[in-house]
Design a protein around this motif. Structure first.
Motif, PDB file in Angstrom:
ATOM      1  N   CYS A 238     -24.011   5.103 -41.087  1.00 26.45           N
ATOM      2  CA  CYS A 238     -23.785   4.734 -42.494  1.00 26.45           C
ATOM      3  C   CYS A 238     -23.646   5.983 -43.360  1.00 26.45           C
ATOM      4  CB  CYS A 238     -24.933   3.867 -42.999  1.00 26.45           C
ATOM      5  SG  CYS A 238     -25.071   2.251 -42.184  1.00 26.45           S
ATOM      6  N   ALA A 239     -24.483   6.977 -43.103  1.00 24.45           N
ATOM      7  CA  ALA A 239     -24.436   8.201 -43.892  1.00 24.45           C
ATOM      8  C   ALA A 239     -23.115   8.941 -43.702  1.00 24.45           C
ATOM      9  CB  ALA A 239     -25.618   9.107 -43.521  1.00 24.45           C
ATOM     10  N   ALA A 240     -22.624   8.992 -42.441  1.00 24.53           N
ATOM     11  CA  ALA A 240     -21.374   9.695 -42.175  1.00 24.53           C
ATOM     12  C   ALA A 240     -20.197   9.018 -42.883  1.00 24.53           C
ATOM     13  CB  ALA A 240     -21.129   9.755 -40.670  1.00 24.53           C
ATOM     14  N   ILE A 241     -20.152   7.677 -42.838  1.00 24.14           N
ATOM     15  CA  ILE A 241     -19.073   6.950 -43.500  1.00 24.14           C
ATOM     16  C   ILE A 241     -19.175   7.110 -45.016  1.00 24.14           C
ATOM     17  CG2 ILE A 241     -18.158   4.638 -43.952  1.00 24.14           C
ATOM     18  CD1 ILE A 241     -18.848   3.902 -41.091  1.00 24.14           C
ATOM     19  N   ALA A 242     -20.384   7.045 -45.556  1.00 25.22           N
ATOM     20  CA  ALA A 242     -20.579   7.182 -47.002  1.00 25.22           C
ATOM     21  C   ALA A 242     -20.085   8.542 -47.490  1.00 25.22           C
ATOM     22  CB  ALA A 242     -22.052   6.987 -47.346  1.00 25.22           C
ATOM     23  N   GLN A 243     -20.386   9.596 -46.742  1.00 21.62           N
ATOM     24  CA  GLN A 243     -19.939  10.930 -47.137  1.00 21.62           C
ATOM     25  C   GLN A 243     -18.424  11.063 -47.006  1.00 21.62           C
ATOM     26  OE1 GLN A 243     -22.193  13.642 -44.718  1.00 21.62           O
ATOM     27  NE2 GLN A 243     -24.070  13.397 -45.912  1.00 21.62           N
ATOM     28  N   GLN A 244     -17.861  10.486 -45.944  1.00 19.69           N
ATOM     29  CA  GLN A 244     -16.431  10.621 -45.711  1.00 19.69           C
ATOM     30  C   GLN A 244     -15.603   9.905 -46.784  1.00 19.69           C
ATOM     31  OE1 GLN A 244     -15.203   9.170 -41.879  1.00 19.69           O
ATOM     32  NE2 GLN A 244     -13.029   9.586 -42.226  1.00 19.69           N
TER      33      GLN A 244
ATOM     34  N   TRP B 111     -14.275   0.773 -43.467  1.00 18.48           N
ATOM     35  CA  TRP B 111     -14.228   2.239 -43.575  1.00 18.48           C
ATOM     36  C   TRP B 111     -14.447   2.933 -42.236  1.00 18.48           C
ATOM     37  CZ3 TRP B 111     -17.816  -0.775 -46.326  1.00 18.48           C
ATOM     38  CH2 TRP B 111     -17.403  -1.141 -47.615  1.00 18.48           C
ATOM     39  N   GLY B 112     -14.846   2.194 -41.207  1.00 21.44           N
ATOM     40  CA  GLY B 112     -15.128   2.816 -39.924  1.00 21.44           C
ATOM     41  C   GLY B 112     -16.110   1.982 -39.114  1.00 21.44           C
ATOM     42  N   THR B 113     -16.593   2.571 -38.021  1.00 20.52           N
ATOM     43  CA  THR B 113     -17.478   1.855 -37.098  1.00 20.52           C
ATOM     44  C   THR B 113     -18.934   2.245 -37.338  1.00 20.52           C
ATOM     45  OG1 THR B 113     -15.752   1.778 -35.411  1.00 20.52           O
ATOM     46  CG2 THR B 113     -18.016   1.404 -34.675  1.00 20.52           C
TER      47      THR B 113
ATOM     48  N   HIS C 239     -24.487   0.333 -45.796  1.00 23.36           N
ATOM     49  CA  HIS C 239     -25.602  -0.314 -45.093  1.00 23.36           C
ATOM     50  C   HIS C 239     -25.597  -1.820 -45.334  1.00 23.36           C
ATOM     51  CE1 HIS C 239     -29.826  -1.718 -44.894  1.00 23.36           C
ATOM     52  NE2 HIS C 239     -29.914  -0.905 -43.852  1.00 23.36           N
ATOM     53  N   ASP C 240     -25.503  -2.231 -46.590  1.00 28.04           N
ATOM     54  CA  ASP C 240     -25.546  -3.664 -46.914  1.00 28.04           C
ATOM     55  C   ASP C 240     -24.328  -4.394 -46.370  1.00 28.04           C
ATOM     56  OD1 ASP C 240     -27.883  -3.116 -48.164  1.00 28.04           O
ATOM     57  OD2 ASP C 240     -27.109  -3.253 -50.209  1.00 28.04           O
ATOM     58  N   GLN C 241     -23.143  -3.741 -46.433  1.00 25.91           N
ATOM     59  CA  GLN C 241     -21.946  -4.378 -45.905  1.00 25.91           C
ATOM     60  C   GLN C 241     -22.080  -4.627 -44.403  1.00 25.91           C
ATOM     61  OE1 GLN C 241     -19.299  -5.636 -47.381  1.00 25.91           O
ATOM     62  NE2 GLN C 241     -18.326  -6.221 -45.440  1.00 25.91           N
ATOM     63  N   ALA C 242     -22.680  -3.692 -43.697  1.00 20.33           N
ATOM     64  CA  ALA C 242     -22.881  -3.856 -42.258  1.00 20.33           C
ATOM     65  C   ALA C 242     -23.785  -5.053 -41.975  1.00 20.33           C
ATOM     66  CB  ALA C 242     -23.464  -2.579 -41.663  1.00 20.33           C
ATOM     67  N   LEU C 243     -24.866  -5.187 -42.741  1.00 17.62           N
ATOM     68  CA  LEU C 243     -25.769  -6.321 -42.534  1.00 17.62           C
ATOM     69  C   LEU C 243     -25.071  -7.644 -42.827  1.00 17.62           C
ATOM     70  CD1 LEU C 243     -29.130  -4.988 -44.058  1.00 17.62           C
ATOM     71  CD2 LEU C 243     -28.614  -5.384 -41.647  1.00 17.62           C
ATOM     72  N   VAL C 244     -24.298  -7.688 -43.905  1.00 20.15           N
ATOM     73  CA  VAL C 244     -23.601  -8.929 -44.272  1.00 20.15           C
ATOM     74  C   VAL C 244     -22.577  -9.303 -43.205  1.00 20.15           C
ATOM     75  CG1 VAL C 244     -21.984  -9.941 -45.921  1.00 20.15           C
ATOM     76  CG2 VAL C 244     -23.974  -8.666 -46.745  1.00 20.15           C
TER      77      VAL C 244
ATOM     78  N   TRP D 101     -24.365   5.178 -49.906  1.00 20.97           N
ATOM     79  CA  TRP D 101     -24.887   4.822 -48.580  1.00 20.97           C
ATOM     80  C   TRP D 101     -25.342   3.368 -48.544  1.00 20.97           C
ATOM     81  CZ3 TRP D 101     -29.690   2.950 -47.260  1.00 20.97           C
ATOM     82  CH2 TRP D 101     -29.984   2.872 -45.895  1.00 20.97           C
ATOM     83  N   ARG D 102     -25.995   2.912 -49.591  1.00 22.73           N
ATOM     84  CA  ARG D 102     -26.501   1.546 -49.629  1.00 22.73           C
ATOM     85  C   ARG D 102     -25.374   0.528 -49.477  1.00 22.73           C
ATOM     86  NH1 ARG D 102     -30.691  -0.884 -48.181  1.00 22.73           N
ATOM     87  NH2 ARG D 102     -31.934   0.775 -49.158  1.00 22.73           N
ATOM     88  N   GLU D 103     -24.204   0.821 -50.050  1.00 18.65           N
ATOM     89  CA  GLU D 103     -23.078  -0.112 -49.945  1.00 18.65           C
ATOM     90  C   GLU D 103     -22.649  -0.273 -48.488  1.00 18.65           C
ATOM     91  OE1 GLU D 103     -18.409  -0.496 -51.452  1.00 18.65           O
ATOM     92  OE2 GLU D 103     -19.746   1.032 -52.303  1.00 18.65           O
TER      93      GLU D 103
END
Length: 465
Positions: A436-442, A410-412, A451-456, A447-449
């Motif tokens: 994470c918040a900016a991508i979640a809103q866009q 979804w983005g960087t 965040h967790d995807q970034a960690l994975v 937001w948790r999805e």
């Protein structure tokens, strides 16, 4: 440009020598007199400046004239405690930096005297340094440095002197115990200048050790003016304190800071702010709370790029300020955060506590670099209902950090990556909340999805390396 000052003191340093050098460098005597009058001291204080010659060299002598001098019928001022002096200074409408510096100098003096006599600093009876002329010397010196717009003060090594001096406790060896303790507390380089008498007074030692960022050779700078302040002694060499003032650009200032000088450890100096000479900024002991070793700066007040500080690692000294209040409106706390971060705080946190008389309250804790501590302390005193602030210096280990971009579907998202000491191997990583918040809103996703995807994804990439 950065304004630097260097105190050259081959025959020592005292409060009146500092005042003389500052007036010689251009600080108006009327400006000092006007602000000293606002201290509301019980005595009428008059400043007098004159040109004198020391071994043929012209210098400025500033005297603090009091009504009891030469008049037996005028009572002398009382012996003061630290809280008496704090009240006198903190309640005066002086520039914020001058107040913070003055309070820090007297607190340092109280720590030194308390250590000498084996008592709490709050219980110290100030004799000579609590007298009105000493208060005027210290506050006037801080007013002068503020008026000149000094961003950083350096000082030469201090001469010790020999012999004895008469004090409130009788005749004492030179350097006087308070002076020697102040030198020890700041780890000041000293030397024997071969001169007899008290060269460094307690007032002079407190000013130098509190305000100077380092002791050693003069800093690299474009010299602009010299102030010469005369002392009271007749010595084989001129009894003059020389104040060198110059400017340097930020890159040169950084190189100067890395020069071969002896830095005070731990530092307690206040942080001057860069402003024009005529512009001035607006105006207890539970267990200490240790600084978390891995504490990250407050995200909402931190840059999104890797700063020079984050790129560095190692052990450093930070100042921890704390106070608790039970009568502060919670509405003020958000505003207080903004004021403290604007003053240079590294982090701020608040904890609910139960105070005396079973009153719920808040514990306010501020972590700052030592140069910014005094400014943050003044924010706590002026923006909250507290009547005092505790201060401790602690050592923390800071891990090197980098912001590494991570490409998600979804983005960087930037990953804040921390590294082991003396290693390029990542120890831990955490996605930037705001990314994470900016991508979640866009993309209208939780937001948790993100965040967790970034960690994975970060973990998978590290495992493939």
């Amino acid at each position: 440009m950065k304004t630097l000052a260097f105190v050259d003191c081959p025959t020592g340093i005292s409060g009146d020598m500092c005042l003389g050098a500052l007036v010689s460098a251009g600080v108006p005597l009327d400006y000092l007199q006007t602000h000293i009058d606002q201290l509301q001291l019980p005595e009428t204080v008059q400043l007098r400046a004159m040109s004198v010659r020391k071994n043929g060299i012209a210098a400025t002598k500033v005297d603090v004239r009091l009504p009891h001098e030469g008049h037996a019928d005028v009572p002398h001022p009382p012996v003061r405690h630290l809280h008496d002096i704090v009240q006198i200074i903190a309640q005066a409408p002086l520039p914020e930096r001058a107040i913070a510096w003055s309070l820090a100098i007297f607190r340092r003096l109280a720590q030194a005297e308390g250590a000498i006599h084996g008592i709490d600093p709050q219980q110290v009876h100030f004799h000579e340094v609590g007298a009105t002329d000493a208060i005027v010397d210290i506050v006037g010196t801080c007013l002068g440095f503020d008026w000149l717009g000094i961003d950083e003060l350096h000082c030469a090594p201090l001469p010790t002197g020999t012999g004895t001096v008469r004090a409130a406790h009788g005749r004492l060896p030179v350097p006087a115990p308070a002076v020697l303790k102040l030198m020890e507390m700041a780890q000041v380089p000293i030397y024997n200048a071969g001169l007899t008498g008290e060269l460094v007074t307690p007032t002079g030692a407190a000013i130098a050790t509190e305000l100077a960022t380092r002791f050693g050779e003069p800093p690299t700078m474009q010299l602009q003016k010299i102030g010469l302040g005369a002392g009271n002694k007749e010595l084989p060499i001129p009894n003059i304190l020389r104040l060198w003032i110059g400017q340097v650009d930020q890159l040169s200032a950084k190189a100067s800071a890395q020069a071969n000088t002896t830095q005070i450890a731990p530092t307690h100096h206040p942080a001057p702010q860069n402003h024009a000479p005529h512009e001035h900024p607006p105006h207890e002991h539970p267990p200490h709370h240790h600084v978390p070793d891995e504490h990250m700066p407050h995200e909402s007040h931190h840059s999104h790029t890797t700063t020079e500080r984050e790129a560095q690692a190692g052990r450093e000294t930070v100042t921890v300020l704390e106070t608790q209040v039970d009568d502060l409106s919670p509405q003020v706390i958000g505003y207080l955060y903004d004021r403290l971060f604007a003053a240079g705080a590294l982090d701020v946190f608040v904890q609910p506590v139960m105070m005396k008389k079973s009153r719920p309250g808040h514990l306010l804790v501020v972590i700052a670099d030592p140069p910014q501590a005094a400014t943050c302390e003044m924010v706590l005193l002026t923006e909250t209902t507290t009547l005092g602030v505790r201060r401790t210096d602690q050592t923390r280990l800071r891990l090197r950090r980098e912001l590494v971009p991570l490409q998600l579907p979804w983005g960087t998202v930037r990953m804040k990556v921390a590294f082991l000491p003396n290693s390029d191997r990542p120890l831990k990583a955490h996605p930037e909340y705001e990314d994470c918040a900016a991508i979640a809103q866009q993309h209208h996703r939780p937001w948790r999805e993100i965040h967790d995807q970034a960690l994975v994804q970060w973990s998978q990439q590290q495992g493939c390396q």
